[in-house]
Design a protein around this motif. Structure first.
Motif, PDB file in Angstrom:
ATOM      1  N   GLN A  19       0.840  -1.197   0.000  1.00  0.00           N
ATOM      2  CA  GLN A  19       0.000   0.000   0.000  1.00  0.00           C
ATOM      3  C   GLN A  19       0.879   1.253   0.000  1.00  0.00           C
ATOM      4  O   GLN A  19       2.039   1.201   0.398  1.00  0.00           O
ATOM      5  N   TYR A  20       0.243   2.344  -0.474  1.00  0.00           N
ATOM      6  CA  TYR A  20       0.943   3.630  -0.527  1.00  0.00           C
ATOM      7  C   TYR A  20       0.366   4.517   0.558  1.00  0.00           C
ATOM      8  O   TYR A  20      -0.749   5.014   0.458  1.00  0.00           O
ATOM      9  N   ASN A  23      -0.419   8.797   0.340  1.00  0.00           N
ATOM     10  CA  ASN A  23      -1.626   9.410  -0.228  1.00  0.00           C
ATOM     11  C   ASN A  23      -2.811   8.604   0.249  1.00  0.00           C
ATOM     12  O   ASN A  23      -3.002   7.457  -0.155  1.00  0.00           O
ATOM     13  N   ASP A  25      -5.691   8.739  -0.559  1.00  0.00           N
ATOM     14  CA  ASP A  25      -6.631   8.388  -1.637  1.00  0.00           C
ATOM     15  C   ASP A  25      -6.008   7.437  -2.673  1.00  0.00           C
ATOM     16  O   ASP A  25      -6.608   7.169  -3.721  1.00  0.00           O
ATOM     17  N   SER A  26      -4.779   6.909  -2.391  1.00  0.00           N
ATOM     18  CA  SER A  26      -4.100   6.032  -3.364  1.00  0.00           C
ATOM     19  C   SER A  26      -4.862   4.708  -3.507  1.00  0.00           C
ATOM     20  O   SER A  26      -5.416   4.176  -2.539  1.00  0.00           O
ATOM     21  N   CYS A  27      -4.852   4.228  -4.733  1.00  0.00           N
ATOM     22  CA  CYS A  27      -5.493   2.921  -5.021  1.00  0.00           C
ATOM     23  C   CYS A  27      -4.551   1.750  -4.753  1.00  0.00           C
ATOM     24  O   CYS A  27      -4.923   0.580  -4.948  1.00  0.00           O
ATOM     25  N   ILE A  28      -3.344   2.060  -4.404  1.00  0.00           N
ATOM     26  CA  ILE A  28      -2.370   0.975  -4.176  1.00  0.00           C
ATOM     27  C   ILE A  28      -2.586   0.407  -2.783  1.00  0.00           C
ATOM     28  O   ILE A  28      -2.188   0.993  -1.765  1.00  0.00           O
ATOM     29  N   ASP A  29      -3.254  -0.712  -2.781  1.00  0.00           N
ATOM     30  CA  ASP A  29      -3.497  -1.414  -1.515  1.00  0.00           C
ATOM     31  C   ASP A  29      -3.948  -2.846  -1.860  1.00  0.00           C
ATOM     32  O   ASP A  29      -5.113  -3.079  -2.170  1.00  0.00           O
ATOM     33  N   PHE A  30      -2.992  -3.755  -1.872  1.00  0.00           N
ATOM     34  CA  PHE A  30      -3.352  -5.167  -2.201  1.00  0.00           C
ATOM     35  C   PHE A  30      -2.415  -6.108  -1.435  1.00  0.00           C
ATOM     36  O   PHE A  30      -1.388  -5.690  -0.880  1.00  0.00           O
TER      37      PHE A  30
END
Length: 328
Positions: A19-20, A23, A25-30
């Motif tokens: 995850q990022y 931010n 609101d970042s979509c990086i989360d897996f």
């Protein structure tokens, strides 16, 4: 994450969340899942093997000499230097006697590997001893067996349960049960030579009887049985020699006659008979005047029970019971 050395306890599924956080609101989360199976990824080369052979065995599959469970995708390498290994196949047909070693290696993941070793010893096959014997022995005589000198332990076998570890064994007092094939080989370092054999014949000593008497006005000696495979030799008084059976004594002297009978194997036996007289006809005249002609009236070979002699006028001039050769 770094594993210095994987063990079975490290097996399992590992989760990595990515995850990022810079931010919201970042979509990086897996999440990433990674399973580690240390058992499945552990290479196995099996367990060491060792074998000894007597002489070359041709093509040897080294896999057949490993023990336990092993992976087949590994690599074979000869530690020694026969120069006849191809993959897992070793050509032992022409290699010299000696010890040979081979290494089997199986590589796994993460630099893991396993090794096992196969040791092969090629022993020389002993030289074959050459068997021989006195080819014919007579009953009650000695059988002598011979084998050429070679290195190793001798092993003889033969008729009537015969065995011996001697190089040149002897069988005393031979009988017909000792006749047959005798074989010998050599054992050394667990290896046996080829077998060499010899035939031994045992002759039965001839058994016979002798009778003597007059036959057709001839004194004849007869041995029984009359075997066409036997040789008959007679010895008697005054250096008498004769052959054959029956034997006619023509103009031969009285005394002991000895017969030696020999069979086809050279086995012989002898017996004697006393011949009191070889005269088989009765003279019709006697002139006892010492002129060496008709001086005696010898009937000793005729078993005379009673003798009576009359002159030309019918007068009895001599008589005797059990007459032999008394009137001169």
């Amino acid at each position: 994450m770094d594993f210095a050395s994987l063990t079975q306890q490290d097996s399992g599924t590992y989760h990595l969340r990515v995850q990022y956080t810079g931010n919201p609101d970042s979509c990086i989360d897996f999440t990433l899942d990674y399973t580690i199976d240390t058992v499945a990824n552990t290479p196995s080369a099996g367990q060491d093997g060792a074998v000894s052979y007597c002489g070359g065995q041709g093509i040897v599959d080294l896999f057949t000499l490993l023990h336990g469970t092993f992976d087949t995708g590994g690599t074979w390498q000869e530690v020694t230097n026969s120069g006849t290994l191809s993959a897992n196949l070793w050509d032992s047909a022409t290699v010299a006697a000696g010890a040979y070693r081979f290494k089997y290696r199986v590589d796994g993941s993460c630099n893991a590997f396993d090794e096992s070793f196969v040791d092969v010893v090629i022993n020389l096959q002993p030289a074959t001893p050459i068997a021989s014997a006195n080819p014919a022995a007579c009953e009650n005589a000695t059988i002598e067996l011979f084998a050429t000198a070679v290195s190793g332990t001798y092993a003889w076998s033969g008729p009537n349960g015969f065995t011996s570890a001697a190089q040149n064994p002897v069988i005393a007092s031979a009988t017909a049960a000792n006749q047959g094939t005798y074989s010998v080989n050599i054992t050394e370092n667990g290896c046996s030579s080829q077998t060499s054999s010899v035939e031994v014949a045992v002759g039965i000593v001839p058994v016979f009887t002798i009778t003597g008497g007059c036959t057709n006005s001839n004194y004849t000696l007869t041995a029984a049985p009359n075997n066409g495979q036997w040789q008959y030799r007679w010895d008697g008084p005054d250096n008498f020699r004769g052959d054959g059976n029956p034997l006619v004594l023509s103009n031969a002297g009285s005394g002991n006659y000895t017969l030696t009978v020999t069979d086809a194997l050279g086995c012989s036996a002898s017996r004697s008979i006393n011949v009191p007289n070889t005269i088989c006809s009765i003279a019709n005249i006697i002139t006892p005047n010492n002129d060496q002609t008709n001086d005696a009236f010898d009937l000793s070979g005729l078993d005379v029970l009673r003798l009576e002699i009359y002159n030309r006028w019918g007068k009895r001039v001599y008589e005797k019971d059990n007459y032999r050769d008394e009137w001169h």
